[in-house]
Design a protein around this motif. Structure first.
Motif, PDB file in Angstrom:
ATOM      1  N   GLY A  51     -13.357  -7.068   6.588  1.00  0.00           N
ATOM      2  CA  GLY A  51     -14.624  -7.122   7.289  1.00  0.00           C
ATOM      3  C   GLY A  51     -14.734  -6.072   8.369  1.00  0.00           C
ATOM      4  O   GLY A  51     -14.143  -4.992   8.289  1.00  0.00           O
ATOM      5  N   GLU A  52     -15.487  -6.403   9.418  1.00  0.00           N
ATOM      6  CA  GLU A  52     -15.772  -5.426  10.471  1.00  0.00           C
ATOM      7  C   GLU A  52     -14.648  -5.300  11.491  1.00  0.00           C
ATOM      8  O   GLU A  52     -14.698  -4.408  12.345  1.00  0.00           O
ATOM      9  N   ARG A  53     -13.642  -6.173  11.405  1.00  0.00           N
ATOM     10  CA  ARG A  53     -12.552  -6.117  12.384  1.00  0.00           C
ATOM     11  C   ARG A  53     -11.212  -6.020  11.668  1.00  0.00           C
ATOM     12  O   ARG A  53     -10.427  -6.978  11.650  1.00  0.00           O
ATOM     13  N   PRO A  54     -10.931  -4.876  11.055  1.00  0.00           N
ATOM     14  CA  PRO A  54      -9.648  -4.728  10.352  1.00  0.00           C
ATOM     15  C   PRO A  54      -8.491  -4.658  11.343  1.00  0.00           C
ATOM     16  O   PRO A  54      -8.674  -4.252  12.499  1.00  0.00           O
ATOM     17  N   PRO A  55      -7.301  -5.042  10.922  1.00  0.00           N
ATOM     18  CA  PRO A  55      -6.131  -4.937  11.804  1.00  0.00           C
ATOM     19  C   PRO A  55      -5.777  -3.469  12.063  1.00  0.00           C
ATOM     20  O   PRO A  55      -6.237  -2.567  11.353  1.00  0.00           O
ATOM     21  N   ARG A  56      -4.939  -3.250  13.043  1.00  0.00           N
ATOM     22  CA  ARG A  56      -4.586  -1.884  13.437  1.00  0.00           C
ATOM     23  C   ARG A  56      -3.907  -1.120  12.307  1.00  0.00           C
ATOM     24  O   ARG A  56      -4.109   0.071  12.148  1.00  0.00           O
ATOM     25  N   ARG A  57      -3.121  -1.812  11.498  1.00  0.00           N
ATOM     26  CA  ARG A  57      -2.391  -1.161  10.400  1.00  0.00           C
ATOM     27  C   ARG A  57      -3.046  -1.495   9.049  1.00  0.00           C
ATOM     28  O   ARG A  57      -2.365  -1.735   8.060  1.00  0.00           O
ATOM     29  N   ALA A  58      -4.371  -1.495   9.009  1.00  0.00           N
ATOM     30  CA  ALA A  58      -5.089  -1.851   7.788  1.00  0.00           C
ATOM     31  C   ALA A  58      -4.800  -0.882   6.645  1.00  0.00           C
ATOM     32  O   ALA A  58      -4.668  -1.293   5.492  1.00  0.00           O
ATOM     33  N   THR A  59      -4.681   0.403   6.950  1.00  0.00           N
ATOM     34  CA  THR A  59      -4.414   1.387   5.894  1.00  0.00           C
ATOM     35  C   THR A  59      -3.075   1.118   5.237  1.00  0.00           C
ATOM     36  O   THR A  59      -2.951   1.155   3.992  1.00  0.00           O
ATOM     37  N   ALA A  60      -2.068   0.823   6.043  1.00  0.00           N
ATOM     38  CA  ALA A  60      -0.752   0.498   5.486  1.00  0.00           C
ATOM     39  C   ALA A  60      -0.831  -0.799   4.686  1.00  0.00           C
ATOM     40  O   ALA A  60      -0.217  -0.922   3.617  1.00  0.00           O
ATOM     41  N   GLY A  61      -1.586  -1.762   5.182  1.00  0.00           N
ATOM     42  CA  GLY A  61      -1.748  -3.021   4.456  1.00  0.00           C
ATOM     43  C   GLY A  61      -2.429  -2.809   3.123  1.00  0.00           C
ATOM     44  O   GLY A  61      -2.066  -3.437   2.120  1.00  0.00           O
ATOM     45  N   LEU A  62      -3.431  -1.920   3.092  1.00  0.00           N
ATOM     46  CA  LEU A  62      -4.116  -1.625   1.829  1.00  0.00           C
ATOM     47  C   LEU A  62      -3.147  -1.031   0.820  1.00  0.00           C
ATOM     48  O   LEU A  62      -3.171  -1.398  -0.357  1.00  0.00           O
ATOM     49  N   HIS A  63      -2.263  -0.133   1.276  1.00  0.00           N
ATOM     50  CA  HIS A  63      -1.267   0.452   0.362  1.00  0.00           C
ATOM     51  C   HIS A  63      -0.387  -0.636  -0.244  1.00  0.00           C
ATOM     52  O   HIS A  63      -0.077  -0.600  -1.450  1.00  0.00           O
ATOM     53  N   VAL A  64      -0.005  -1.603   0.566  1.00  0.00           N
ATOM     54  CA  VAL A  64       0.838  -2.698   0.071  1.00  0.00           C
ATOM     55  C   VAL A  64       0.084  -3.516  -0.966  1.00  0.00           C
ATOM     56  O   VAL A  64       0.626  -3.871  -2.022  1.00  0.00           O
ATOM     57  N   TYR A  65      -1.177  -3.827  -0.686  1.00  0.00           N
ATOM     58  CA  TYR A  65      -1.966  -4.628  -1.630  1.00  0.00           C
ATOM     59  C   TYR A  65      -2.207  -3.881  -2.936  1.00  0.00           C
ATOM     60  O   TYR A  65      -2.191  -4.491  -4.021  1.00  0.00           O
ATOM     61  N   ILE A  66      -2.414  -2.579  -2.853  1.00  0.00           N
ATOM     62  CA  ILE A  66      -2.568  -1.769  -4.073  1.00  0.00           C
ATOM     63  C   ILE A  66      -1.289  -1.837  -4.897  1.00  0.00           C
ATOM     64  O   ILE A  66      -1.324  -2.000  -6.131  1.00  0.00           O
ATOM     65  N   SER A  67      -0.148  -1.735  -4.235  1.00  0.00           N
ATOM     66  CA  SER A  67       1.135  -1.818  -4.931  1.00  0.00           C
ATOM     67  C   SER A  67       1.310  -3.179  -5.596  1.00  0.00           C
ATOM     68  O   SER A  67       1.730  -3.276  -6.752  1.00  0.00           O
ATOM     69  N   ASP A  68       0.960  -4.250  -4.875  1.00  0.00           N
ATOM     70  CA  ASP A  68       1.067  -5.593  -5.434  1.00  0.00           C
ATOM     71  C   ASP A  68       0.123  -5.774  -6.622  1.00  0.00           C
ATOM     72  O   ASP A  68       0.478  -6.416  -7.619  1.00  0.00           O
ATOM     73  N   LEU A  69      -1.076  -5.214  -6.518  1.00  0.00           N
ATOM     74  CA  LEU A  69      -2.038  -5.327  -7.610  1.00  0.00           C
ATOM     75  C   LEU A  69      -1.556  -4.572  -8.842  1.00  0.00           C
ATOM     76  O   LEU A  69      -1.718  -5.044  -9.977  1.00  0.00           O
TER      77      LEU A  69
END
Length: 258
Positions: A51-69
């Motif tokens: 949403g409109e308030r992503p965590p500070r390390r959202a980009t790193a989190g997205l990389h992890v989720y892409i890997s999991d997917l």
């Protein structure tokens, strides 16, 4: 492999049904499926997930989720992942895989083509098959950002339109008596949807219930006036006048023979 989002999200591969328990990864998959074969930027995916308030390390989190997917979608016979990194974001390549929402749209398109050619039996079959793909609420109770929300709104409208088209084809086939109860329910559930009032009035009139058809018009008129301050649309007004004068054209070829 078949992706299914017309209900709880799941993936079907050779008879095996799999689902994702992690909601953020599920949101990521749905966003990529909605925009399949298109690049979705990392920023837009982050907005879908957090949403409109992503965590500070959202980009790193997205990389992890892409890997999991990618791990979730991995198939032994295919070393290449359908999830492709394509700056400035990611892309889900469908290839020979299927998405049930795409099948729904194709069936609606085919049904419209049959209806235009007056092949009402074939049209009704297409619309019925399209609606049978739904297994519940789209993507279950999943919530997302702008991509998912806009898609949910569009699909909800498309489903109602498909229902209207199916009922129209069935009316053309003279099935008015069996539609009355369903149309009463749909008109009550969607009180501002004038098409359902029109179809209900026509079904009632063809079922020798002229008075009930006129009562439906009055009910629709009161509802539209109360909710929107509007008179019924031209189609409803024309139908009321035709019923009042018992215009034979309302019977239709199939209905007259029923």
């Amino acid at each position: 492999m078949r992706y299914e989002i017309l209900g709880p999200v799941r993936v079907v591969d050779k008879g095996t049904v799999s689902s994702i328990s992690a909601r953020k990864i599920e949101t990521l998959l749905v966003a990529l499926l909605i925009r399949s074969d298109q690049v979705v930027t990392a920023d837009r995916l982050i907005a879908e997930i957090w949403g409109e308030r992503p965590p500070r390390r959202a980009t790193a989190g997205l990389h992890v989720y892409i890997s999991d997917l990618r791990k979730f979608l991995r198939r032994p016979e295919s070393p290449a992942s359908p999830i492709v990194t394509r700056p400035p974001g990611y892309l889900l390549h469908l290839g020979a895989d299927e998405l049930d929402a795409h099948a729904f749209v194709r069936l609606m398109y085919d049904g419209r083509a049959h209806a235009r050619d007056l092949r009402h039996e074939e049209a009704a079959d297409c619309f019925q098959r399209a609606l049978s793909l739904w297994r519940g609420s789209v993507v279950g109770d999943l919530t997302g950002g702008p991509i998912v929300d806009a898609f949910l709104a569009w699909l909800a409208e498309a489903r109602l339109e498909c229902t209207e088209l199916l009922l129209e084809a069935q009316l053309q086939l003279g099935r008015h008596r069996e539609l009355v109860a369903q149309l009463f329910s749909l008109a009550a559930e969607h009180p501002l949807r004038e098409t359902f009032y029109r179809q209900l009035m026509l079904a009632l009139y063809r079922s020798d219930r002229k008075a009930d058809a006129l009562k439906v018009y009055q009910s629709a008129r009161r509802t539209l006036e109360l909710e929107l301050g509007l008179e019924p649309c031209r189609a409803l007004q024309d139908l009321q006048r035709a019923i009042l004068v018992a215009d034979d054209v309302l019977l239709g070829v199939h209905a007259a023979a029923a």
